[in-house]
Design an enzyme around this catalytic site. Structure first.
Site, PDB file in Angstrom:
ATOM      1  CB  SER A  41      50.183 -17.965 -19.672  1.00  0.00           C
ATOM      2  OG  SER A  41      48.964 -18.629 -19.959  1.00  0.00           O
ATOM      3  CG  ASP A 333      50.947 -22.385 -26.861  1.00  0.00           C
ATOM      4  OD1 ASP A 333      49.730 -22.122 -26.770  1.00  0.00           O
ATOM      5  OD2 ASP A 333      51.766 -22.061 -25.976  1.00  0.00           O
ATOM      6  CG  HIS A 336      49.221 -19.489 -24.398  1.00  0.00           C
ATOM      7  ND1 HIS A 336      50.030 -20.591 -24.185  1.00  0.00           N
ATOM      8  CD2 HIS A 336      48.830 -19.051 -23.174  1.00  0.00           C
ATOM      9  CE1 HIS A 336      50.127 -20.813 -22.880  1.00  0.00           C
ATOM     10  NE2 HIS A 336      49.408 -19.897 -22.249  1.00  0.00           N
TER      11      HIS A 336
END
Length: 359
Positions: A41, A333, A336
């Site tokens: 991600s 978040d 990340h």
């Protein structure tokens, strides 16, 4: 002004304009013809949006809220992710598109794409629950990419682009968090962190060798961040109201990175014409955590989205409140980094890459 002086002055101006133009072109010339991204991600620019099986998607606000048009397009941040930042700093392109994006332009194919998938890891087990595309399966997309590239520029030019492209790999945290720390399924097979690290490094070894067999030569491999300082890990190991980095997990990250630094030259020595670079993301992140004011951060222990303790992917959604100033949070978040943090990390990695090129 006499005719002769006019001619001389005109030649001077013309020469100056040409010199300025050459200088401008020199500064904007891409350092690599293309950028090819693999991993998780941190570098997924939207592939999971088009991968129907996975539950890990960032195609909703507040993800992407600070991108042009305030559009959520699959990036796990409020803006750019590290792959975009690196591509921009190397003058390749401003945003790296996901390979699975429909109707991707020929120009974007030629200058590179991302094959990364949020939730992926070197260990295929990391993708079992999320149904992300494991790192081991991303070369299948790359093979399709090569075929499309050949259709656009021809076989010879395509391989020239791939041989000279910058390949960036960013993966690893999902493996340790999902399989060893929080859901310790791999501990049955690998009781010690050393054993599991060796397993991951072996998987990485096989992966980069496959990329080499497909024509990749310039390969940057990202190390682990200080995993114990990710907000979600601090929450998982929180014993009271105070939040601290999980020191053992940070020590594990350092140990893995030391092994990776030793491993990459060994791989390079066995693959003629290859060039490997270890991208150090641990040190810049740790410096931001320990010296937040130096970077303009006011919060480093929780994310900007929601409480900042747990929210990520579908838990960070349009109904979730975010912090007023996105750029003063290190994390967007619970996992990340924010775009501001990615920019600082990108500066650090960009300097590494430029030093690597000159060496």
């Amino acid at each position: 002004m006499s005719t002769s002086k006019t001619i001389v002055f005109g030649l001077f101006v013309a020469t100056l304009l040409v010199s300025c133009n050459v200088a401008a072109n020199a500064t904007t010339q891409p350092l690599f013809p293309a950028i090819l991204i693999f991993g998780d991600s941190t570098v997924d620019t939207g592939n999971n949006n088009y991968h129907s099986q996975t539950i890990f998607k960032a195609k909703h606000l507040p993800y992407g809220v600070d991108l042009p048009g305030h559009e959520a397009n699959g990036r796990y941040s409020n803006g750019k992710v590290i792959s975009d930042v690196i591509a921009s700093k190397l003058n390749i392109k401003e945003l790296v598109p996901p390979f699975l994006q429909p109707n991707i332009s020929h120009q974007d194919i030629v200058t590179g794409v991302s094959f990364a998938s949020a939730g992926a890891g070197y260990d295929d087990r990391s993708s079992l629950s999320s149904k992300a595309i494991p790192v081991s399966q991303q070369p299948s997309m790359f093979k399709n990419y090569i075929a499309r590239l050949k259709g656009i520029v021809g076989d010879k030019k395509a391989m020239e682009i791939i041989n000279n492209a910058l390949v960036v790999i960013s993966a690893g945290p999902n493996d340790f968090i999902l399989n060893f720390y929080d859901i310790p399924t791999r501990r049955l097979e690998y009781p010690t962190i050393h054993g599991y690290q060796e397993f991951i490094l072996k998987r990485l070894d096989g992966f980069v060798r496959e990329l080499y067999s497909l024509g990749c030569r310039n390969i940057v491999v990202g190390g682990l961040p200080p995993m114990g300082c990710l907000p979600i890990q601090m929450t998982a190991k929180m014993r009271n109201i105070l939040r601290f980095c999980v020191e053992q997990e940070n020590k594990d990250s350092v140990l893995y990175n030391q092994k990776l630094v030793k491993k990459l030259p060994e791989i390079q020595a066995s693959l003629p014409g290859s060039n490997f670079l270890y991208a150090n993301v641990y040190d810049p992140l740790m410096d931001m955590i320990q010296n937040p004011s130096k970077y303009g951060f006011k919060e480093t222990k929780k994310g900007c989205c929601g409480t900042g303790y747990l929210e990520t992917t579908f838990m960070c959604n349009p109904l979730t409140k975010t912090c007023p100033n996105h750029s003063d949070h290190l994390f967007w978040d619970s996992i990340h980094p924010s775009e501001a943090a990615y920019n600082y990390i990108g500066n650090f990695v960009d300097a590494q890459i430029r030093g690597w090129i000159k060496a």
